[in-house]
Design a protein around this motif. Sequence first.
Motif, mmCIF file in Angstrom:
data_model
loop_
_atom_site.group_PDB
_atom_site.id
_atom_site.type_symbol
_atom_site.label_atom_id
_atom_site.label_comp_id
_atom_site.label_asym_id
_atom_site.label_seq_id
_atom_site.Cartn_x
_atom_site.Cartn_y
_atom_site.Cartn_z
ATOM 1 N N LEU B 233 -2.993 -35.071 -45.773
ATOM 2 C CA LEU B 233 -3.835 -34.046 -45.152
ATOM 3 C C LEU B 233 -3.054 -33.290 -44.087
ATOM 4 O O LEU B 233 -3.123 -32.067 -43.986
ATOM 5 N N PHE B 234 -2.277 -34.062 -43.300
ATOM 6 C CA PHE B 234 -1.463 -33.462 -42.242
ATOM 7 C C PHE B 234 -0.462 -32.460 -42.833
ATOM 8 O O PHE B 234 -0.324 -31.339 -42.342
ATOM 9 N N ALA B 235 0.201 -32.879 -43.916
ATOM 10 C CA ALA B 235 1.214 -32.027 -44.533
ATOM 11 C C ALA B 235 0.601 -30.718 -45.001
ATOM 12 O O ALA B 235 1.180 -29.649 -44.801
ATOM 13 N N HIS B 236 -0.597 -30.808 -45.619
ATOM 14 C CA HIS B 236 -1.183 -29.591 -46.178
ATOM 15 C C HIS B 236 -1.946 -28.789 -45.139
ATOM 16 O O HIS B 236 -2.458 -27.722 -45.438
ATOM 17 N N THR B 237 -2.052 -29.333 -43.913
ATOM 18 C CA THR B 237 -2.620 -28.537 -42.823
ATOM 19 C C THR B 237 -1.514 -27.783 -42.103
ATOM 20 O O THR B 237 -1.604 -26.584 -41.866
ATOM 21 N N LEU B 238 -0.442 -28.518 -41.769
ATOM 22 C CA LEU B 238 0.657 -27.925 -41.005
ATOM 23 C C LEU B 238 1.547 -27.062 -41.895
ATOM 24 O O LEU B 238 2.186 -26.133 -41.435
ATOM 25 N N ARG B 239 1.611 -27.388 -43.179
ATOM 26 C CA ARG B 239 2.385 -26.681 -44.203
ATOM 27 C C ARG B 239 3.887 -26.804 -44.002
ATOM 28 O O ARG B 239 4.661 -26.035 -44.572
ATOM 29 N N TYR B 240 4.314 -27.740 -43.161
ATOM 30 C CA TYR B 240 5.748 -27.964 -42.979
ATOM 31 C C TYR B 240 5.929 -29.408 -42.526
ATOM 32 O O TYR B 240 5.187 -29.890 -41.676
ATOM 33 N N LEU B 241 6.900 -30.099 -43.101
ATOM 34 C CA LEU B 241 7.133 -31.480 -42.697
ATOM 35 C C LEU B 241 8.563 -31.645 -42.225
ATOM 36 O O LEU B 241 9.479 -31.012 -42.756
ATOM 37 N N ASN B 242 8.735 -32.487 -41.238
ATOM 38 C CA ASN B 242 10.071 -32.765 -40.711
ATOM 39 C C ASN B 242 10.105 -34.243 -40.371
ATOM 40 O O ASN B 242 9.152 -34.755 -39.785
ATOM 41 N N PRO B 243 11.197 -34.944 -40.722
ATOM 42 C CA PRO B 243 11.234 -36.384 -40.444
ATOM 43 C C PRO B 243 11.009 -36.699 -38.976
ATOM 44 O O PRO B 243 10.470 -37.750 -38.623
#
Lengths: 300, 333
Positions: B233-243
Motif C-alpha cells: 500500500l505504501f509503495a502504491h501511495t508514494l509511487r517511489y521506493l528506496n531501500p
Amino acid sequence: MIELVQHLINGLSMGSIYALIALGYTLVFGILQLINFAHGDIYMVGAFAGFYAIRFFGFAEHPSWLALGVTLLFAMLGSGCLGWCIERLAYRPLRRSPRINALITAVGVSLLLEFSGQLIFGADPKFFPQILIFDGGWSFGELKLNPLQILIFLISIALMLALDWLIFRTRMGRAMRATSFNPECAALMGIPTDQVISLTFVLGSALAGAAGVLVGLAYPKIDPLMGVLPGLKAFVAAVLGGIGNVRGAVAGAMILGLSEEFLVGYGAPTFRDALAFGLLIIILLFKPTGLFGIKRAEKV
Amino acid sequence: MIDSLKQGNKTTLFWLFSLLAVWMAQATWIDQLNPYYLSILIYAGINIILAVSLNLVNGFTGQFSMGHAGFMSVGGYFSAFLTTTYLAKNPELMSEFQSFLVFLGSLLAGGTIAALVGYGVGLPSLRLKGDYLAIVTLGFGEIIRVVVLNLDVVGGARGLPNIPGFSNFGWVYSGVMICIFVIWRIIHSSYGRGFLAVREDEIAAEAMGINTTQVKVRAFVIGSFFAGIAGGLFAHTLRYLNPQTFDFNRSFEIIIMVVLGGMGSITGSVVAAVFLTTLRELLRPLQEWTHIDFRMVIYSLMLIFTMLLRPQGLLGTRELFQRRKQLEPGVTP
C-alpha cells in the motif's frame, strides 16, 4: 603472500577497535544481563570528545605524542561520564522491572544519543585532525606498513591488558566479578553493588571512547551516526566470544575483524555489513553460548 | 466468518459495516478532502496496519522483533515490481476492473512473499529469547535492506520509480479493517490463547502442551504478511521506493507506536499510530523553521519516559471501549 599479510594487519587493527567496544558490552552484560544498545553511540561521543579536545588545545597545529595522550584521556573521561549518567538516569530506575523494558529503554537511549548528536555536533561528517605525523610509511620490501594501524593495535592491547589486570588482580575487580556472579549475595557480603555497576559502566564507556579516538586517527571522518554499525558489530563480537566473558570478547572481535577484512579483500565487499549479522545468526543457532561461554541452565 | 455472523457476533457485524463505510466514503466525499489531510489519513492507515501487526508479535506473543520494516520492504518491493512490470508489458492499460485485479493480486503476492521471508527468518531466530531475538531480527532487517540495495531488478540504490498510484483511501482502510479484524479474532480465539500463554510464561505454556516455537513462528508469519501488505500500500501511495526508506529508523517508529499504545492492546496501537503520524506533521513547521529534525529526538525521549513512568504504555493490555470483564453465559466461575 604480501597481500595476505597486509589484510592480516588491517584485520587485526580493525579487530582491536571492535574489541575495545565489545569489552564494554560484555562487561555490562556480565553484571546486569543487559545489552547496552547505546554503547555504540558512547563510542561516537568519545570520538567527538576527542575532536573537541583537539580543537580546544589546538593540537592540530602541534602534533605530538603528548597530544595523543591528552586527547585519549579527554575522550575516555567524556565517554566515561556519559556512561555513568546513562546508567544513573536511565537504567538504574529500571533495574527491578522486566528485561524487555530495560531493552526498550536502551534502544531509546541509543537513538537519543544519535539524534541529539546530530543536533549538537551537526549531521555532516567532520574531519578528525591528524595529531600524530609519521614521515611516510615503513616498508619491508613489498610490504608497506601503516604506522597508525600498528599504533592502534598496540594501544588497544595496552588498554585491554590494563582492564584484564583490573578485573583479575585488584580488589575492585574481585568485587566486580562477585557482583556479576550473584548480585544479592555480593551485596550481603558488603560489596557496594550500585557503585560497582556504575564503575563497570564507566570502564566500558571509557574503553569505547578510546576506540573512538583511535578510529578517528585511522579513518579521519566522524559523524553522529558512526557508532551504529561498529556498535552492532562489536556486540556480535562479544556474543561470538561468549557474552560476559572478557577475554572471549577480545578473541571474538579479532575473529570478526579478520573475517570482515578477508571478505572485503577476496570476496564481496558490498556484503561486508551483512557478514556480522550472518555470523551472529549462525552462532546463536549452533552455539548460543559463544565460543568461550559457559552454559547456564534456564530455571523456572 | 459466516458462522460468527449466524451467531450474531457483534464484532463481525461492526467490521462489515465499517468496511462498507470506508468504501462509501471513498466513493462519495473523501476526494473532496484537502489532499494534504487525505495523505496524512492514508499514511496513518498504513502505520496502523504496521503497528497492529507488530503488536501481534511484540505485544501478544511477547517476542520483541525489531525488523518489521524489513518485511514491509519485501512486500512493498515485490508488489511494486509486479505492477510496474505488468504496466510496462500492457501500456494501454486499463479498465478500472483490470487495475483493481492487478493491484489486489500484487498486494496479496507481496504479503505472501513477506510471510514466506518471515517464515524463513522466524523459524531459526524465534528459538532465541529476549535481547538476542531483538538483535537478530534487527540484523535480518538490515540484511534484507542490503540485499535489496544490491538487487538491480528493483533499481538497487537508485530506488524504484514510476510505481502506478493504485492505492487510495478505500484500499488502505480496507487493509486496516481486515488486519484489525483478523488479529482481533485470532487473539480472542482459543487458538490465540496460546499466543498469550507464550507471552505470559513460556515454560508453563510448554508444559501445558503448547508448541511454543510453532506459535511464535505463526505470529511472526501473520505479522510479516500484514507488514508486506502495508508495504504494498505504501509503495502504491508514494509511487517511489528506496531501500533507505526501510532502514532501522522505520522499524523503530513502528516499535514506538506499539510500546506507546501498550504492548498487547490493538486499540492502543491504533491510537498511537494516528497520534505519531499526526505529530510528525505537526512538527514539520518547527523543522522547516529551525532546519533541524527534532522528530527522532522527541520519539526517543518519549520511549525512555514511557518506560520510566508508565512501562505498560497508554492502555497496557486493555482495549479502548472494552467493557469490564464479564463472564460468558453458561460459565460458572
